[in-house]
Motif scaffolding. Structure first.
Motif, PDB file in Angstrom:
ATOM      1  N   PHE A 142       0.843  -1.203   0.000  1.00 43.89           N
ATOM      2  CA  PHE A 142       0.000   0.000   0.000  1.00 43.89           C
ATOM      3  C   PHE A 142       0.877   1.251   0.000  1.00 43.89           C
ATOM      4  CE2 PHE A 142      -4.611  -1.004   1.043  1.00 43.89           C
ATOM      5  CZ  PHE A 142      -4.524  -2.339   0.701  1.00 43.89           C
ATOM      6  N   TYR A 143       1.956   1.187   0.779  1.00 46.14           N
ATOM      7  CA  TYR A 143       2.860   2.328   0.873  1.00 46.14           C
ATOM      8  C   TYR A 143       3.497   2.620  -0.485  1.00 46.14           C
ATOM      9  CZ  TYR A 143       6.600   5.322   2.721  1.00 46.14           C
ATOM     10  OH  TYR A 143       7.448   6.374   2.967  1.00 46.14           O
ATOM     11  N   GLU A 144       3.969   1.563  -1.134  1.00 51.01           N
ATOM     12  CA  GLU A 144       4.576   1.729  -2.466  1.00 51.01           C
ATOM     13  C   GLU A 144       3.592   2.307  -3.459  1.00 51.01           C
ATOM     14  OE1 GLU A 144       5.551  -2.295  -3.477  1.00 51.01           O
ATOM     15  OE2 GLU A 144       7.057  -2.412  -1.868  1.00 51.01           O
ATOM     16  N   ARG A 145       2.347   1.957  -3.306  1.00 50.80           N
ATOM     17  CA  ARG A 145       1.335   2.420  -4.260  1.00 50.80           C
ATOM     18  C   ARG A 145       0.723   3.764  -3.858  1.00 50.80           C
ATOM     19  NH1 ARG A 145       0.265  -1.558  -7.793  1.00 50.80           N
ATOM     20  NH2 ARG A 145      -1.743  -0.690  -8.443  1.00 50.80           N
ATOM     21  N   GLY A 146       1.342   4.411  -2.881  1.00 47.19           N
ATOM     22  CA  GLY A 146       0.854   5.726  -2.469  1.00 47.19           C
ATOM     23  C   GLY A 146      -0.455   5.668  -1.709  1.00 47.19           C
ATOM     24  N   LEU A 147      -0.772   4.501  -1.153  1.00 47.27           N
ATOM     25  CA  LEU A 147      -2.051   4.350  -0.474  1.00 47.27           C
ATOM     26  C   LEU A 147      -1.917   4.342   1.047  1.00 47.27           C
ATOM     27  CD1 LEU A 147      -3.552   1.630  -2.841  1.00 47.27           C
ATOM     28  CD2 LEU A 147      -4.240   4.033  -2.704  1.00 47.27           C
ATOM     29  N   ALA A 148      -0.678   4.487   1.536  1.00 42.19           N
ATOM     30  CA  ALA A 148      -0.478   4.614   2.976  1.00 42.19           C
ATOM     31  C   ALA A 148       0.300   5.906   3.208  1.00 42.19           C
ATOM     32  CB  ALA A 148       0.312   3.417   3.512  1.00 42.19           C
ATOM     33  N   TYR A 149      -0.184   6.745   4.081  1.00 45.34           N
ATOM     34  CA  TYR A 149       0.510   8.013   4.328  1.00 45.34           C
ATOM     35  C   TYR A 149       0.290   8.434   5.770  1.00 45.34           C
ATOM     36  CZ  TYR A 149      -4.105  10.229   4.084  1.00 45.34           C
ATOM     37  OH  TYR A 149      -5.408  10.590   4.336  1.00 45.34           O
ATOM     38  N   ARG A 150       1.082   9.428   6.193  1.00 41.17           N
ATOM     39  CA  ARG A 150       1.011   9.868   7.580  1.00 41.17           C
ATOM     40  C   ARG A 150       0.582  11.323   7.630  1.00 41.17           C
ATOM     41  NH1 ARG A 150       4.596   9.091  12.643  1.00 41.17           N
ATOM     42  NH2 ARG A 150       6.062  10.651  11.940  1.00 41.17           N
ATOM     43  N   LYS A 151      -0.332  11.628   8.531  1.00 38.74           N
ATOM     44  CA  LYS A 151      -0.673  13.035   8.743  1.00 38.74           C
ATOM     45  C   LYS A 151      -1.182  13.202  10.175  1.00 38.74           C
ATOM     46  CE  LYS A 151      -5.546  13.306   7.620  1.00 38.74           C
ATOM     47  NZ  LYS A 151      -6.606  13.464   6.640  1.00 38.74           N
ATOM     48  N   LYS A 152      -1.284  14.450  10.594  1.00 41.79           N
ATOM     49  CA  LYS A 152      -1.776  14.719  11.953  1.00 41.79           C
ATOM     50  C   LYS A 152      -3.265  14.435  12.032  1.00 41.79           C
ATOM     51  CE  LYS A 152       1.072  17.321  14.776  1.00 41.79           C
ATOM     52  NZ  LYS A 152       1.933  18.501  14.715  1.00 41.79           N
ATOM     53  N   ALA A 153      -3.680  13.840  13.130  1.00 43.10           N
ATOM     54  CA  ALA A 153      -5.103  13.624  13.332  1.00 43.10           C
ATOM     55  C   ALA A 153      -5.393  13.636  14.824  1.00 43.10           C
ATOM     56  CB  ALA A 153      -5.524  12.291  12.720  1.00 43.10           C
ATOM     57  N   ALA A 154      -6.630  13.971  15.137  1.00 42.15           N
ATOM     58  CA  ALA A 154      -7.014  14.042  16.545  1.00 42.15           C
ATOM     59  C   ALA A 154      -7.251  12.642  17.088  1.00 42.15           C
ATOM     60  CB  ALA A 154      -8.277  14.879  16.687  1.00 42.15           C
ATOM     61  N   VAL A 155      -6.659  12.347  18.241  1.00 41.98           N
ATOM     62  CA  VAL A 155      -6.897  11.057  18.902  1.00 41.98           C
ATOM     63  C   VAL A 155      -7.368  11.326  20.328  1.00 41.98           C
ATOM     64  CG1 VAL A 155      -5.221   9.766  17.531  1.00 41.98           C
ATOM     65  CG2 VAL A 155      -4.472  10.971  19.580  1.00 41.98           C
TER      66      VAL A 155
END
Ligand code: ANZ
Length: 819
Positions: A142-155
């Motif tokens: 998924f990461y290679e295919r641009g389908l996994a990414y990191r961003k800020k989110a509220a937890v």
């Protein structure tokens, strides 16, 4: 003969079936394939009735298909990562792995006691390295295919425990452990880009014609496709900075009397700076951060807002409208900004009333104009008023025309928005598959090379409920960069367990593959799952995630189908006294109790007989008793006639009336059970047909043909095999077979035997039934009429009267009209 002793025979056969591997999947064969699958359980510790029900249903299907000449894949496994194991570790100081594996051992034993025909050679356990290394492998894909990414989110953040909490660990806004008020905190999180597949996930629902409509509707609503227009206003005091709203109703553009920004909208900061209400609004924003989306947007939630002191300029009229911030506008839908049209939107209406904002009608009901002022929002179709050049236009048309006008001036754009959000997959937990990512000061975010998988869960961790245990393991956190070899840090987040269950059905096709999650060849041999059976509670997330995975894997060329589940069967609930069986209601009957008291076959039979699979099932102790009595009866009937099979006579069903009738009942039953099970999964009606056949055998005269009787008995055993596998096997042996009943071909029926050679008719005199008459099936109306008139009961009735008319309804009745 010996009485029916379910415990003895059930245990015996479970062992023999296991030793003989009779349920091992047949891989190479010219038979057609059938992949049937029950959703794998979370190993909570014990099976409940819901489990027993779904396994019983799946097992009938698997056994029926095998007997019908299919090569069947019917596997089972464990959705074994997740929070409860970790909670148990915190409470009882037992390692999550031990807790989980103990539970699995126990539940597997229970499944075996049910006599379910799984191919245990294909068992998958998601918490074991041989499985989760490929969960990690798929993350990297998924990461290679641009389908996994990191961003800020509220937890959810507990300031007391200094830890992130799962939603389930927040009880009434407080930490489940220390009762501290939970806050929202922005942290870097991993996401899967499921929104990129929103359109396909929506459209391909149309391909799933063997899914319940209800489930497809739930998925459609969850994806929430919405066509609308982005309309751009400007803010004069910020040098005409643009601010864009998303609306599905551009036809109401002339009715805008204010604008609302979500509290989190980036422009809020700029427009409140230095204003009188600045402090008040900042406090409001802080409060909103900790409120859930649900409580902010539910229809009856109190709408709260503040005027920012700034204005926005209308794109077509140039009019300036006040800009507000309010709780009912969400940042992560549309553009996070809304144009307020109180005359035609219910929420805006309530808001305008509360804060005394103007209400301007721009859609009128044709032929029956609305009064002024409006007493509620008018949300129906109509024609435009107060809308300049668009006056008089039907509003549906105006949606298009106003959008076009905006587009031509560069002030708007038609667009499609989805409710579906990207999938937040990060969990700050121990008991999940570690995300295979390394952070290096020099190289940045570096994926762990596939050949270095699995990233194993470390053992040197502390479970104190305070922080993510993985961060307490130096051996885990401190590592070296796979690219430059310098010291680096490992990602400590683990994956949402929904990822584990999004691909397990593919692993079953190739469970021992050590190179890849599965090979294309094996997956193609078995996919799609022909029948997927599970609870309606998974109608949205699990099924959507699995569909998403399959589509990504299809795009990656790893499998040839882009939908995982051909047919979906959602089983109903098990109720007791009208309520769902649950611990909290104290109305639980456990599978163990039933097996202990009556045996598994009785439990299975009751469950399958009491309701069709997709309906709720009302537990009934007397129903269970009834099933037990029926199996006892079958046992006796077969036992009493065992001797016939010693020197089995050829069946001659044509020698007498009784054998002919029994033979007909037999073929009728085969037909009925075949159709009910094979095409409709109406197990309940199939079972009642078998019960009728047993009745027919019991009332069959001693003098009638023995061969026909033997046939009927043998078929009772065959027909019962998918439902009650143990007693069927035992009786199969008792009537002289040495092979397994579960390896027999499903019986076929003979249409010719179904034909009736006699029919029974009711005989009426002046509309009242007075007699019954049996005639040859081939008799014509004239013959039937004569026979009816000759009956002595009819003669009595006709005494002295004249027959005016005789009406014959073939195969049903004869009506004699007399005066
Ligand atoms: C003006 C308007 C006038 C609207 C009217 C509706 C009726 P669906 O169908 O669910 O997509 N909206 C847009 N973004 C929003 C957000 N972030 N938070 C809360 N509400 C938002 O709904 C689209 C409508 O929901 C949009 O159309 C907008 O209100 C509101 F007579 O714009 B409407």
């Amino acid at each position: 003969t010996q009485g029916y002793n379910p415990h003895q025979i059930e245990h015996k056969w479970q062992q023999i079936w296991g030793e003989r591997h009779i349920y091992r999947t047949v891989e190479e064969s010219d038979k057609p394939k059938f992949y049937t699958l029950e959703q794998f359980p979370y190993p909570s510790g014990k099976l409940h009735m819901g489990h027993m029900r779904v396994y019983s249903i799946g097992d009938v299907i698997a056994r029926f298909k095998r007997m019908n000449g299919y090569r069947v894949l019917h596997p089972m496994g464990w959705d074994a990562f997740g929070l409860p194991a970790e909670n148990a570790a915190i409470k009882n100081n037992v390692h999550p792995a031990k807790w989980t594996m103990d539970n699995i051992a126990h539940m597997k034993e229970q499944q075996n006691q049910l006599g379910v025909s799984y191919d245990w050679d294909r068992e998958v356990t998601t918490c074991q390295p041989d499985y989760y290394r490929f969960t990690q492998w798929l993350f990297l894909l998924f990461y290679e295919r641009g389908l996994a990414y990191r961003k800020k989110a509220a937890v959810n953040w507990c300031p007391g425990c200094q830890t992130v909490l799962a939603n389930e660990q927040v009880e009434d806004g407080r930490c489940w452990r220390c009762d501290t008020v939970v806050e929202k905190k922005e942290l870097e999180q991993w996401f899967f880009r499921i929104t990129e597949y929103a359109d396909r996930l929506l459209h391909d629902l149309d391909k799933l014609d063997e899914w319940p409509e209800k489930v497809k509707t739930m998925q459609r609503n969850w994806i929430g496709r919405s066509e609308g227009t982005n309309v751009t206003f400007t803010i004069p005091e910020l040098n005409d900075a643009p601010v864009t709203v998303f609306t599905t109703r551009p036809d109401t553009l002339f009715g805008v009397t204010y604008m609302v920004l979500a509290p989190e909208h980036p422009l809020v900061e700029q427009v409140i700076r230095g204003k009188a209400q600045e402090r008040q609004i900042r406090e409001f924003i802080a409060r909103m951060r900790n409120e859930s989306e649900m409580s902010r947007t539910s229809a009856d939630a109190e709408k709260v807002g503040y005027f920012t002191g700034a204005y926005a300029k209308h794109p077509l009229t140039g009019e300036e409208v006040p800009i507000w911030v309010a709780n009912y506008v969400l940042m992560d839908y549309g553009t996070g900004a809304v144009m307020g049209v109180p005359a035609h939107d219910e929420r805006d209406f309530a808001f305008a009333k509360k804060y005394h904002l103007p209400i301007r009608k721009v859609i009128d009901r044709p032929g029956d104009p609305l009064g002024e002022p409006l007493s509620e929002a008018y949300v129906e179709d109509g024609v435009l008023v107060n809308s300049g050049q668009f006056n008089g236009m039907p509003n549906r048309k105006a949606i298009v025309e106003i959008s076009k006008a905006l587009e031509s001036q560069g002030k708007g754009e038609r667009t499609v928005t989805y409710k579906l959000r990207d999938w937040l997959i990060s969990r700050q937990r121990y008991w999940g598959a570690p995300i295979p990512i390394i952070y290096c000061d020099a190289c940045g975010t570096v994926p762990v090379p596939k050949e270095q998988l699995p990233v194993l869960l470390p053992e040197d961790v502390t479970f104190d409920g305070r922080s993510n245990p993985l961060t307490t393991s130096p051996s885990f956190v401190d590592t070296t960069c796979p690219r430059c070899g310098q010291p680096a840090r490992r990602e400590t987040d683990t994956m949402d367990t929904f990822i584990d269950s999004s691909w397990y059905y593919l692993r079953y096709t190739d469970p021992h593959n050590e190179e890849k999650p599965f090979s294309k060849e094996m997956a193609d041999k078995w996919m799609q799952v022909d029948e997927y059976i599970g609870g309606i509670e998974h109608a949205i997330l699990h099924l959507l995630y699995s569909r998403f995975f399959t589509k990504v894997l299809y795009d990656a060329g790893m499998v040839s189908t882009d939908e995982p589940f051909k047919s979906l069967l959602t089983q109903g609930m098990v109720l007791k006294d009208g309520a769902k069986m649950s611990k909290s209601k104290g109305n639980v009957v456990s599978p163990d109790e039933i097996i202990e008291q009556y045996g598994a076959d009785t439990g299975r039979l009751f469950i399958l007989f009491a309701a069709p699979p997709d309906r709720d099932l009302e537990w009934s102790d007397s129903g269970v008793e009834g099933s037990y009595r029926f199996l006892n009866r079958v046992w006796r009937v077969v036992g009493e006639h065992k001797h016939i099979f010693e020197d089995r006579p050829q069946a001659e069903p044509d020698v007498d009336k009784e054998s002919k009738a029994l033979n007909r009942t037999l073929h009728y039953t085969i037909k009925k059970v075949t159709e009910d099970v094979g095409t409709r999964y109406n197990f309940n009606t199939a079972i009642s047909a078998i019960m009728e056949l047993v009745n027919a055998v019991q009332s069959y005269p001693q003098t009638a043909d023995r061969g026909t009787l033997a046939d009927a008995i043998e078929h009772i055993v065959l027909l019962l095999a998918p439902f009650t596998p143990h007693i069927a096997e035992e009786l199969w042996q008792q009537i002289g077979h040495r092979d397994s009943v579960h390896e027999q071909a499903w019986p076929t029926f003979d249409e010719a035997a179904l034909a009736l050679d006699e029919v029974e008719l009711a005989v009426q005199v002046n509309g009242k039934v007075r007699d019954k008459l049996t005639v040859p099936a081939g008799a014509d109306n004239k013959e039937v009429e004569e026979m009816a008139l000759a009956r002595s009961k009819v003669q009595q009735q006709l005494n002295g009267k004249t027959v005016h008319k005789v009406i014959v309804v073939p195969k049903k009745l004869v009506n004699i009209v007399a005066k």
